[in-house]
Write an enzyme that holds these catalytic residues in place. Structure first.
Site, PDB file in Angstrom:
ATOM      1  N   GLN A   1      16.410  36.761  81.435  1.00 43.03           N
ATOM      2  CA  GLN A   1      17.783  37.042  80.994  1.00 43.03           C
ATOM      3  C   GLN A   1      18.046  38.542  80.888  1.00 43.03           C
ATOM      4  O   GLN A   1      19.184  38.988  81.048  1.00 43.03           O
ATOM      5  CB  GLN A   1      18.051  36.386  79.629  1.00 43.03           C
ATOM      6  CG  GLN A   1      18.162  34.876  79.662  1.00 43.03           C
ATOM      7  CD  GLN A   1      16.849  34.215  79.306  1.00 43.03           C
ATOM      8  OE1 GLN A   1      15.776  34.757  79.570  1.00 43.03           O
ATOM      9  NE2 GLN A   1      16.893  33.037  78.717  1.00 43.03           N
TER      10      GLN A   1
ATOM     11  N   ASP B   1      19.143  33.436  67.474  1.00 42.04           N
ATOM     12  CA  ASP B   1      19.631  32.072  67.718  1.00 42.04           C
ATOM     13  C   ASP B   1      19.756  31.289  66.420  1.00 42.04           C
ATOM     14  O   ASP B   1      20.526  30.325  66.355  1.00 42.04           O
ATOM     15  CB  ASP B   1      18.687  31.374  68.697  1.00 42.04           C
ATOM     16  CG  ASP B   1      18.738  32.082  70.041  1.00 42.04           C
ATOM     17  OD1 ASP B   1      19.602  31.746  70.857  1.00 42.04           O
ATOM     18  OD2 ASP B   1      17.957  33.034  70.234  1.00 42.04           O
TER      19      ASP B   1
ATOM     20  N   ASN C   1      14.524  34.159  67.735  1.00 39.73           N
ATOM     21  CA  ASN C   1      15.178  34.763  68.906  1.00 39.73           C
ATOM     22  C   ASN C   1      14.277  34.513  70.109  1.00 39.73           C
ATOM     23  O   ASN C   1      13.202  33.914  70.001  1.00 39.73           O
ATOM     24  CB  ASN C   1      15.413  36.262  68.675  1.00 39.73           C
ATOM     25  CG  ASN C   1      16.359  36.853  69.705  1.00 39.73           C
ATOM     26  OD1 ASN C   1      17.450  36.310  69.928  1.00 39.73           O
ATOM     27  ND2 ASN C   1      15.975  37.929  70.361  1.00 39.73           N
ATOM     28  N   LYS C   2      14.744  34.952  71.248  1.00 42.52           N
ATOM     29  CA  LYS C   2      14.039  34.699  72.503  1.00 42.52           C
ATOM     30  C   LYS C   2      12.551  35.038  72.404  1.00 42.52           C
ATOM     31  O   LYS C   2      12.179  36.035  71.785  1.00 42.52           O
ATOM     32  CB  LYS C   2      14.717  35.508  73.620  1.00 42.52           C
ATOM     33  CG  LYS C   2      14.149  35.327  75.006  1.00 42.52           C
ATOM     34  CD  LYS C   2      14.067  33.874  75.440  1.00 42.52           C
ATOM     35  CE  LYS C   2      15.404  33.168  75.437  1.00 42.52           C
ATOM     36  NZ  LYS C   2      15.266  31.681  75.556  1.00 42.52           N
TER      37      LYS C   2
HETATM   38  O1  MRU Z   1      17.618  30.580  76.086  1.00 37.83           O
HETATM   39  P1  MRU Z   1      18.871  31.388  75.948  1.00 37.83           P
HETATM   40  O2  MRU Z   1      19.131  32.309  77.078  1.00 37.83           O
HETATM   41  O3  MRU Z   1      20.064  30.572  75.543  1.00 37.83           O
HETATM   42  O4  MRU Z   1      18.457  32.302  74.739  1.00 37.83           O
HETATM   43  C1  MRU Z   1      19.264  32.666  73.754  1.00 37.83           C
HETATM   44  C2  MRU Z   1      19.411  34.105  73.833  1.00 37.83           C
HETATM   45  O5  MRU Z   1      20.193  34.554  74.632  1.00 37.83           O
HETATM   46  C3  MRU Z   1      18.614  35.006  73.037  1.00 37.83           C
HETATM   47  O6  MRU Z   1      17.643  34.489  72.266  1.00 37.83           O
HETATM   48  C4  MRU Z   1      19.483  36.043  72.409  1.00 37.83           C
HETATM   49  O7  MRU Z   1      18.711  37.134  72.144  1.00 37.83           O
HETATM   50  C5  MRU Z   1      20.184  35.572  71.168  1.00 37.83           C
HETATM   51  S1  MRU Z   1      21.582  34.636  71.493  1.00 37.83           S
HETATM   52  C6  MRU Z   1      22.849  35.773  71.427  1.00 37.83           C
END
Ligand code: MRU
Length: 352
Positions: free
Chosen positions: A197, A238, A248-249
């Site tokens: 991402q 998240d 978070n990711k």
């Molecule tokens: O798996 P995704 O792409 O939906 O992941 C969520 C995210 O984009 C991240 O964790 C992000 O840093 C937080 S959501 C704004």
């Protein structure tokens, strides 16, 4: 956000159709898809045509509005709505914004005196959620920009920009605000394997906004922090637990630990809709585990200009693929919300 000279939102609704930017095709192709019913919108969330906590929250709200519009008149309305809500909730488990949006639209439907009013309330509430989402990003940008000095070198992980919301974003909003104020800001973009991402989406957004940046391998973040080339880190979230732990990711945790070790401020930016007061700590945040294929293969543009994927790992090797990790509150300098900046331990005050 402006793309090719035109203003867009990441996701929106017209009549009974949901439209969104197909994030699976970025950065190479900019495509809008139309989703005619809640099942199609749920698939788009599940399969990550739309992703990012705020954007899937907005999409989930619109999907609930579609549920209300599709539901049979009279007997069967309530059961259809409940079934639709269950379908949408089952798409992805970690992002609190998704559950928040479903609950808000459901409450609007259930509070209406009849099915016709419920339909109108559902559409109105879904639209309100999307507008709140965009306004929250703008406010986060204003609060967060103050933390960025002229010449600031920022490290971010994953994509928490306008593609992850309806507009503006969370972690990238302060960068955009500071950049628009004329401050020079430089961004280190973690590529964010396995779905990339950072390399695919954050880099595309920053290029579109004219913000200087460079993509780094996830493993290089510590290198640049250790060499004094990062002034602050900022990431999205998240889900935020009541004690200030955040999900978070995947990969966020280790960046926070290194930042802590190196004395570099580590900020989390998220709207209050990401706070889950029912979650006492990070340990109770459900963590999505995705297909091993995402780790075993890389996807992108092949040399012949076609999209494709290549297998990286030996045939027969297996992989594990947790999509998120938890960063304990002690590694977080502060959480930037649309209601101001809070110490992680005080995050519930943002809901007062
Ligand atoms: O798996 P995704 O792409 O939906 O992941 C969520 C995210 O984009 C991240 O964790 C992000 O840093 C937080 S959501 C704004």
């Amino acid at each position: 956000m402006i793309v090719n000279g035109k203003a867009y939102r990441t996701v929106w609704m017209e009549d009974d159709t949901v439209y969104m930017i197909n994030q699976l095709r970025l950065p190479h192709t900019f495509e809008i898809v139309a989703l005619p019913d809640h099942r199609a919108t749920a698939v788009a969330i599940r399969d990550m045509w739309v992703r990012g906590a705020g954007a899937i929250g907005a999409a989930a709200g619109y999907a609930m509005a579609q549920v209300a519009l599709e539901a049979p008149r009279g007997v069967g309305f309530a059961a259809y709505v409940q079934q639709g809500a269950a379908t949408i909730r089952a798409t992805r488990p970690t992002a609190q914004d998704l559950f928040y949006a479903v609950s808000r639209v459901l409450a609007a439907i259930e509070g209406a005196p009849d099915a016709e009013s419920a339909r109108q309330a559902a559409v109105r509430t879904a639209q309100m959620l999307a507008d709140e989402n965009a306004a929250a990003g703008e406010a986060i940008g204003r609060y967060g920009a103050v933390l960025m000095h002229d010449g600031c070198r920022v490290l971010t992980h994953c994509n928490a920009g306008w593609l992850a919301f309806v507009d503006w974003g969370s972690a990238l909003a302060p960068i955009y605000a500071a950049h628009r104020e004329g401050k020079r800001v430089f961004v280190y973009v973690d590529e964010t394997r396995p779905r990339s991402q950072g390399a695919k989406l954050t880099a595309w957004e920053l290029a579109n906004e004219g913000v200087p940046h460079t993509i780094i391998a996830d493993n290089a973040a510590g290198f640049f922090m250790q060499r004094g080339e990062v002034d602050l880190c900022i990431v999205g979230s998240d889900r935020i637990a009541a004690n200030g732990d955040i999900a978070n990711k995947i990969g966020t945790f280790e960046k926070a630990v290194v930042a802590h070790e190196m004395g570099i401020p580590f900020y989390v930016a998220a709207p209050t809709s990401t706070i889950d007061p029912a979650c006492p700590s990070g340990e109770s945040i459900p963590i999505e585990e995705r297909s091993q294929e995402e780790v075993l293969y890389a996807e992108g543009l092949l040399d012949d200009g076609q999209s494709g994927r290549v297998r990286i790992a030996p045939a027969g090797s297996a992989a594990r693929n947790p999509a998120f990790d938890v960063t304990p509150a002690r590694y977080i300098t502060a959480i930037i919300t649309e209601r101001g900046i809070f110490k992680p331990g005080d995050i519930l005050q943002a809901l007062d």
